[in-house]
Design an enzyme around this catalytic site. Sequence first.
Site, PDB file in Angstrom:
ATOM      1  CG  HIS A  88      -1.448   1.468   1.485  1.00  0.00           C
ATOM      2  ND1 HIS A  88      -0.917   2.208   2.519  1.00  0.00           N
ATOM      3  CD2 HIS A  88      -2.546   2.017   1.025  1.00  0.00           C
ATOM      4  CE1 HIS A  88      -1.492   3.388   2.751  1.00  0.00           C
ATOM      5  NE2 HIS A  88      -2.425   3.423   1.789  1.00  0.00           N
TER       6      HIS A  88
ATOM      7  CB  VAL B  23       1.929  10.903  -1.759  1.00  0.00           C
ATOM      8  CG1 VAL B  23       3.309  10.519  -1.228  1.00  0.00           C
ATOM      9  CG2 VAL B  23       1.705  10.684  -3.336  1.00  0.00           C
TER      10      VAL B  23
ATOM     11  CG  HIS C 247      -9.940  -6.019  16.072  1.00  0.00           C
ATOM     12  ND1 HIS C 247      -9.609  -5.189  15.235  1.00  0.00           N
ATOM     13  CD2 HIS C 247     -10.612  -7.103  15.334  1.00  0.00           C
ATOM     14  CE1 HIS C 247      -9.510  -5.613  14.103  1.00  0.00           C
ATOM     15  NE2 HIS C 247     -10.052  -6.808  14.102  1.00  0.00           N
TER      16      HIS C 247
ATOM     17  N   GLY D 171     -18.669  11.175   0.603  1.00  0.00           N
ATOM     18  CA  GLY D 171     -19.355  10.909  -0.731  1.00  0.00           C
ATOM     19  C   GLY D 171     -18.618  10.675  -1.673  1.00  0.00           C
ATOM     20  N   GLY D 172     -17.425  10.003  -1.700  1.00  0.00           N
ATOM     21  CA  GLY D 172     -16.414   9.479  -2.852  1.00  0.00           C
ATOM     22  C   GLY D 172     -17.118   8.407  -3.562  1.00  0.00           C
ATOM     23  NE  ARG D 173     -16.374   5.397 -10.047  1.00  0.00           N
ATOM     24  CZ  ARG D 173     -15.630   4.402 -10.633  1.00  0.00           C
ATOM     25  NH1 ARG D 173     -14.468   4.426  -9.976  1.00  0.00           N
ATOM     26  NH2 ARG D 173     -16.013   3.745 -11.639  1.00  0.00           N
TER      27      ARG D 173
END
Length: 299
Positions: A105, A108, A174, A257-259
């Site tokens: 992963h 930036v 957890h 509200g991203g894609r």
Amino acid sequence: MTDSVSVKNYLLDLQARIVAAMEAVDGNSFLTDSWERPEGGGGISRVIEEGKVFERGGVNFSHVMGNNLPPSAAASRPELAGRKWEAMGVSLVLHPRNPYAPTVHMNVRFFTTYAEGTPAVWWFGGGMDLTPYYGFIEDAQHFHQTCKNAVSPFGADLHPRFKKWCDEYFYLKHRKEARGVGGIFFDDFNEFDFEASFAMTRSVGDAFIPAYQAILEKRKDIAYGEGERDFQAYRRGRYVEFNLVFDRGTLFGLQSGGRTESILMSMPPIVKWRYDWKPEAGSAEAKLTTDFLVHKEWV
């Protein structure tokens, strides 16, 4: 004074360079999916599925804006919540098919917030981390050394701080377990002026290909069987748990509200969960937990 145009141009170039490097390894092309966000902005998703090397992967660019900064983006600065904001970044997750090749992963990003009568507040964030399923000491050392080399020219204190931040951030509370072998992570970074902060962030982005490609080339063709694939799917479950429960980038994307397709692109395609499963003592699967998913100084 900030220069968001220069940041955007750099990010688009970074996305293109990473995709080209990964296509050269895989032999297949990433598809391109441009999208627009109704509230403002949009992005370009570059995605590969069922490639020769990558079972699934995505390298996303996004440039979005809005009128109310979501709580996840202002977690450490609650006084900024509700301001107008603009965010841009490159975020990637790559899931190779071979269980001996680690998931990786990197992202930036650049944030700016605005309010009437006050100066803009800006910061950079980013980092990269490696999530192996079968651990190799030399891979962890190479990845961490490349990360260290990227930030050390900007201050001797940065790598120890960013490494510790990564260890603490990519941790499943957890499970009381690290997500992988770590790397570097930073957020809310504006300790230098804009040009120096941007230069440091560019150095991190530019370090990704040398940090990961050498490991991928070394591991992608190792022979494996169904047992290794089964363990990989089990460990991928931890990746899903972290992204859905703790990851600020996922939360920000959903809250703003991203894609959804682009936000959840990071999820591995095949995952398994088991009830209270434990690997055989002394096995390579057990050593992942005892020898690699522990916080240590790799370099």
